[in-house]
Design an enzyme around this catalytic site. Structure first.
Site, PDB file in Angstrom:
ATOM      1  N   HIS A 355       1.111  -1.481   0.192  1.00  0.00           N
ATOM      2  CA  HIS A 355       0.103   0.026   0.187  1.00  0.00           C
ATOM      3  C   HIS A 355       0.365   1.337   0.494  1.00  0.00           C
ATOM      4  CE1 HIS A 355      -4.219  -2.404   1.081  1.00  0.00           C
ATOM      5  NE2 HIS A 355      -3.519  -2.913   1.046  1.00  0.00           N
ATOM      6  N   LYS A 543      -7.997  13.303   4.076  1.00  0.00           N
ATOM      7  CA  LYS A 543      -7.444  12.773   3.905  1.00  0.00           C
ATOM      8  C   LYS A 543      -6.186  13.402   5.034  1.00  0.00           C
ATOM      9  CE  LYS A 543      -6.296  14.131  -0.069  1.00  0.00           C
ATOM     10  NZ  LYS A 543      -6.398  12.891  -0.561  1.00  0.00           N
ATOM     11  N   ARG A 544      -5.462  12.374   5.531  1.00  0.00           N
ATOM     12  CA  ARG A 544      -4.194  12.016   6.516  1.00  0.00           C
ATOM     13  C   ARG A 544      -3.682  13.600   6.323  1.00  0.00           C
ATOM     14  NH1 ARG A 544      -3.323   8.140  10.088  1.00  0.00           N
ATOM     15  NH2 ARG A 544      -2.008   9.800  10.583  1.00  0.00           N
ATOM     16  N   LYS A 549       0.968  14.475   0.578  1.00  0.00           N
ATOM     17  CA  LYS A 549      -0.107  14.490   0.321  1.00  0.00           C
ATOM     18  C   LYS A 549      -1.255  16.358  -0.371  1.00  0.00           C
ATOM     19  CE  LYS A 549      -2.739  10.795   2.876  1.00  0.00           C
ATOM     20  NZ  LYS A 549      -2.937  10.144   2.363  1.00  0.00           N
ATOM     21  N   THR A 651      -8.464   6.875  -2.419  1.00  0.00           N
ATOM     22  CA  THR A 651      -9.396   6.593  -2.428  1.00  0.00           C
ATOM     23  C   THR A 651     -10.735   7.765  -2.342  1.00  0.00           C
ATOM     24  OG1 THR A 651      -9.426   5.625   0.296  1.00  0.00           O
ATOM     25  CG2 THR A 651      -9.248   3.765  -1.760  1.00  0.00           C
ATOM     26  N   LYS A 655     -14.650   8.357  -3.630  1.00  0.00           N
ATOM     27  CA  LYS A 655     -15.925   8.890  -3.147  1.00  0.00           C
ATOM     28  C   LYS A 655     -15.907  10.606  -3.674  1.00  0.00           C
ATOM     29  CE  LYS A 655     -13.361   6.401   0.672  1.00  0.00           C
ATOM     30  NZ  LYS A 655     -12.560   6.208   2.234  1.00  0.00           N
TER      31      LYS A 655
HETATM   32  C1  26V Z   1       2.230   2.593   8.209  1.00  0.00           C
HETATM   33  C2  26V Z   1       2.522   2.837   9.793  1.00  0.00           C
HETATM   34  C3  26V Z   1       4.347   2.043  10.134  1.00  0.00           C
HETATM   35  C4  26V Z   1       4.089   2.298  11.769  1.00  0.00           C
HETATM   36  C5  26V Z   1       2.450   3.169  12.525  1.00  0.00           C
HETATM   37  C6  26V Z   1       1.366   2.323  12.069  1.00  0.00           C
HETATM   38  C7  26V Z   1       1.136   2.473  10.512  1.00  0.00           C
HETATM   39  C8  26V Z   1      -0.257   2.358   9.805  1.00  0.00           C
HETATM   40  C9  26V Z   1      -0.022   2.256   9.122  1.00  0.00           C
HETATM   41  C10 26V Z   1       0.846   2.180   8.108  1.00  0.00           C
HETATM   42  C11 26V Z   1       0.941   2.193   6.476  1.00  0.00           C
HETATM   43  C12 26V Z   1      -0.263   3.476   6.057  1.00  0.00           C
HETATM   44  C13 26V Z   1      -0.002   2.626   4.631  1.00  0.00           C
HETATM   45  C14 26V Z   1      -1.192   3.288   4.178  1.00  0.00           C
HETATM   46  O1  26V Z   1      -2.542   3.216   4.274  1.00  0.00           O
HETATM   47  N1  26V Z   1      -1.228   3.105   2.041  1.00  0.00           N
HETATM   48  C15 26V Z   1      -2.980   4.031   1.786  1.00  0.00           C
HETATM   49  O2  26V Z   1      -3.467   2.794   1.410  1.00  0.00           O
HETATM   50  C16 26V Z   1      -4.412   3.226   0.683  1.00  0.00           C
HETATM   51  C17 26V Z   1      -5.177   1.764   0.202  1.00  0.00           C
HETATM   52  O3  26V Z   1      -4.036   1.439  -0.655  1.00  0.00           O
HETATM   53  C18 26V Z   1      -4.043   3.958  -0.403  1.00  0.00           C
HETATM   54  O4  26V Z   1      -5.544   4.394  -0.952  1.00  0.00           O
HETATM   55  C19 26V Z   1      -3.045   4.950   0.006  1.00  0.00           C
HETATM   56  O5  26V Z   1      -2.817   5.725  -1.652  1.00  0.00           O
HETATM   57  C20 26V Z   1      -2.104   4.575   0.510  1.00  0.00           C
HETATM   58  O6  26V Z   1      -1.648   5.844   1.018  1.00  0.00           O
END
Ligand code: 26V
Length: 811
Positions: A355, A543-544, A549, A651, A655
């Site tokens: 992801h 978004k985050r 971004k 995503t 929406k």
């Molecule tokens: C990384 C970490 C690192 C340490 C602690 C907790 C934590 C939690 C999540 C993540 C990775 C997040 C990756 C993510 O959300 N990617 C997003 O995934 C979406 C669904 O595929 C995509 O639409 C977004 O472009 C992408 O940024």
């Protein structure tokens, strides 16, 4: 669900009585909400049992989606819709003097996720059940979900999200299905009857208790399961009195150490930190989930030789990748299988989605920590690595550098993405461009070894929550116009295309948008006491908060527009309401500073009488699923402005699109595929391409100082970050200034500024032509069917998991 309103009312009143011994007048809103939820649960119970019975009896292949995050939001409204019971329930409650809406608002969001990845998992569960596919979720029942955000004096403040405080009607604790998970200790290796056996001893046992939530398909009998695990002490209910004082304290410490495992969802960090508790969480739910799947499989099939023919396990990013060595451990240590056979089954069972390509986000665990916490699992990973490196050596004899780069264990770290690729049969990206970047750049070496494993599955979102539930007026208009088939077959939305020149229809679309804008405006007025112009362009970025971004690009553009307005208050622009919603990771300074910047700018602009209310800036605090459901339907313009090549998919873009917002965006992630289906005329594209960005990176970046020096608008706004333009801010925004100038603007904000500003002028011009805009909006809605998670899930089901729909008969 109930034959008629009378029956419903009767059942509801009885429920209140049996649950709380109350009649209607005495019941609190919370009691009423719980009674309603509990009625739904009673009703679906027989379908839930029937679903499981049928899966078992017909031995259908099932998929388990392993994910650290499931960002479900609220369930009451969505469940009522999927049961086709909303209208009846609404009317029946009304006759009892109860507002369904009010009850819906009592439910806290299940916010067990950070953002895109977690929400995708929730959309996938809805699509699986709605397509009658046998697929379940497996994750962690965090006591505290993603933090609640408050804005105090412009700053983000984080509060714990105690979402379970008043209980959770949707879940059922299944104490009988608890399993033991083992940490620490040592492994004794012994020869027994000519076989090497591995005995894990002196470990710390922890009990994993599952809580099941039903996942109800849309107008189907299917009820799948989301199983979330909670950590409990292995030694049940201490007899505290028998402990000496010291042991008493120890006992309490032990209990809280155990419970900490499922206590809190980690916020996504800009830079990955290898924290032991997070590794513990990962092994905890993966081991519990697998043990329980294997146990059930054995009960009905005996031997595990054909496990992969009946079970698929999907790992959502690398977080659950320990499923690979854990399945190996079960097959070898507990089932006595040989390595090669166990490996064959494991690889055939597991598939993996990537992801993100941000290298700083890739998971790597220090070997020492890993080995200490999971001694037997480490041995297995070590063996996987040895065998993999040997294979590489045969393929690339002497190419040490390549082997070192590809190894699973290297430089004192365990690389989880490498383990995921080697130990699974399918690796997918989440948009076309993202998959190409994985294949040709990020994971190029692996693609060369395993070209057959790589594939693309462009993300999607569920129309049922994001259109049918969030935007009932638009959903009704669509159903009146083309029939209601689109709810089950979203691709049918394409029939709307033929109304693109029908001004009467376009007027209706515009009216709905206007009403949705009014609703959001009311929320803004009630909460922040700010009035916004309903005829302004609602320009939204939610978004985050992340540097890539580029919320900062949006802000700099607003600053420039504000400068122009101050120079000329009569400047001819379409009024705009700039709306932001974003949570920053608590430790991410740049992101938190950007939030403060937005709020500082907002109070300056919103209180400046000179500019005659032509622009407003609103920061909506605590962005979450429920708030998103109000925002998307009210948006005119969708901001998708990441540095090209950085957003895996996005995503939110989908929406917005299905709610008729037009995108302004870069050629990044799924924007590219949105552009492909709606055509260049129905989207505003700007900025560098991913290829151009990559070329700059290869040549050491571009020179941001050049842009700063040459473009006076850029220089002005960048200087304003530090020159006292924001009087109370002092040096606060210096970090942003430094990033853009001295740090050479790693995300190309200044480089893309001119192109973005020009395109915003184009937006302004287009919006003045009402029908042109409405037509763009309509084309976006009509083409949004492609971005339904039903399409995505059908691709996963047929191309990766090999699972088939199983129609559940009436129980
Ligand atoms: C990384 C970490 C690192 C340490 C602690 C907790 C934590 C939690 C999540 C993540 C990775 C997040 C990756 C993510 O959300 N990617 C997003 O995934 C979406 C669904 O595929 C995509 O639409 C977004 O472009 C992408 O940024």
């Amino acid at each position: 669900m109930f034959k008629n309103k009378e029956e419903f009312k009767q059942a509801f009143l009885e429920k209140l009585h049996t649950l709380y011994g109350e009649c209607l007048d005495e019941a609190s809103d919370l009691d009423k909400y719980n009674a309603l939820g509990s009625m739904i649960r009673d009703h679906i119970a027989k379908y839930w049992t029937q679903t499981n019975k049928q899966y078992r009896k017909k031995e259908v292949k099932q998929v388990y989606y392993f994910s650290m995050e499931f960002l479900l939001g609220r369930l009451l409204g969505a469940n009522l819709i999927n049961l086709s019971a909303k209208k009846m329930c609404e009317e029946a409650l009304k006759e009892l003097g109860i507002d369904l809406n009010l009850l819906e608002n009592i439910e806290p969001d299940a916010g067990l996720g950070n953002g895109g990845l977690g929400r995708l998992a929730a959309c996938f569960l809805d699509s699986l059940a709605s397509l009658s596919l046998p697929g379940h979720g497996c994750g962690i029942r965090y006591k505290y979900g993603f933090f609640e955000q408050r804005i105090v004096d412009g700053y983000q403040v984080e509060l714990p999200d105690n979402w379970l405080r008043d209980g959770n009607v949707w879940e059922i604790r299944k104490a009988d299905n608890a399993v033991e998970v083992r940490f620490y200790g040592n492994v004794r290796v012994e020869e027994q009857d000519g076989r090497t056996v591995f005995i894990h001893e002196n470990y710390e046992p922890i009990i994993a208790v599952p809580y099941d939530t039903p996942i109800i398909g849309y107008e189907r009998n299917t009820v799948n399961t989301l199983r979330l695990w909670s950590a409990e002490p292995a030694i049940k209910d201490f007899d505290f009195s028998s402990f000496s004082r010291g042991d008493y304290v120890k006992a309490v410490e032990y209990r809280s150490a155990v419970e900490s495992i499922s206590q809190i969802l980690y916020p996504d960090e800009s830079h990955y930190k290898g924290r032991e508790l997070r590794l513990k969480q990962q092994y905890f739910f993966v081991s519990a989930g697998l043990q329980c799947i294997v146990r059930r499989y054995k009960k009905y099939h005996g031997s595990l030789k054909c496990f992969h023919k009946k079970i698929a396990i999907h790992v959502n990013d690398t977080h659950p990748v320990l499923a690979i060595p854990e399945l190996m451990r079960i097959l070898i240590d507990e089932e006595g299988m040989g390595w090669d056979e166990a490996w064959d089954i494991t690889v055939k069972t597991i598939s993996y989605t990537n992801h993100t390509i941000l290298t700083e986000a890739l998971e790597k665990w220090p070997v020492d920590m890993f080995r200490n916490l999971l001694p037997r699992i480490y041995m297995i990973v070590h063996e996987i690595n040895e065998r993999f490196c040997r294979e590489l050596w045969n393929k690339y004899p002497g190419d040490w550098d390549r082997i070192h780069k590809m190894a699973i264990i290297a430089d004192g770290q365990v690389k989880m993405a490498h383990l995921a690729i080697v130990g699974s049969h399918s690796i997918n990206g989440v948009s076309k461009i993202h998959t190409e970047i994985l294949k040709n750049q990020e994971m190029k070496n692996f693609y060369e070894v395993y070209p057959h494993k790589f594939n693309n599955k462009t993300n999607g979102v569920t129309h049922r929550r994001w259109l049918l539930k969030a935007n009932p007026a638009l959903a009704n208009l669509i159903s009146e116009t083309i029939g209601a088939n689109w709810i089950k077959y979203p691709i049918d939305l394409i029939s709307l295309e033929k109304y693109r020149n029908d001004t009467a229809f376009l007027d209706k679309l515009a009216q709905i948008k206007q009403r949705n804008k009014a609703q959001l405006a009311k929320y803004i007025k009630d909460k922040y006491n700010i009035s916004v112009d309903l005829h302004s362009i609602f320009d939204v970025q939610v978004k985050r908060m992340h540097a890539y971004k580029r919320q900062l690009l949006n802000v700099l553009h607003i600053m420039d527009l504000y400068n122009r307005l101050r120079e000329n208050p009569d400047l001819d622009i379409v009024p705009r309401t700039f709306i932001f919603g974003a949570k920053a990771s608590p430790s991410y300074v740049q992101a938190k500073t950007t939030i403060k910047l937005i709020n500082t700018l907002a109070s300056m602009i919103n209180n400046d009488k000179r500019i005659k209310d032509k622009i407003k800036v609103i920061f909506l605090e605590n962005y979450r699923v429920t708030l998103a459901e109000m925002i998307f339907p009210a948006a005119d313009l969708s901001e998708q402005i990441s540095t090209a090549g950085k957003e895996a998919s996005g995503t939110g873009n989908m929406k917005f699109m299905m709610n008729g917002a037009v995108t302004i965006g870069t050629m990044d992630g799924a924007n590219i595929e949105i552009c492909e289906v709606v055509g260049r005329d129905n989207i505003f594209i700007f900025g560098l391409t991913a290829e151009e960005v990559a070329n700059y990176y290869h040549n050491g970046g571009y020179c941001s100082w050049d842009v700063y020096a040459k473009d006076s608008r850029v220089k002005t706004v960048v200087d304003q970050l530090v020159n006292g333009f924001f009087p109370v801010a002092g040096e606060e925004f210096r970090v942003l200034y430094d990033d853009l100038t001295h740090n050479n603007d790693p995300f190309f904000v200044l480089k893309d500024f001119a192109s973005y500003a020009d395109t915003q002028l184009e937006v302004d011009k287009t919006f003045r032509d009402k029908y042109k805009w409405q037509k763009m909006s309509l084309v976006n809605i009509a083409h949004s069917g492609k971005f339904s998670s039903d399409r995505t899930i059908t691709e996963y089901a047929t191309q990766i998991w090999n699972i088939k729909p199983e129609i559940i008969t009436n129980p």
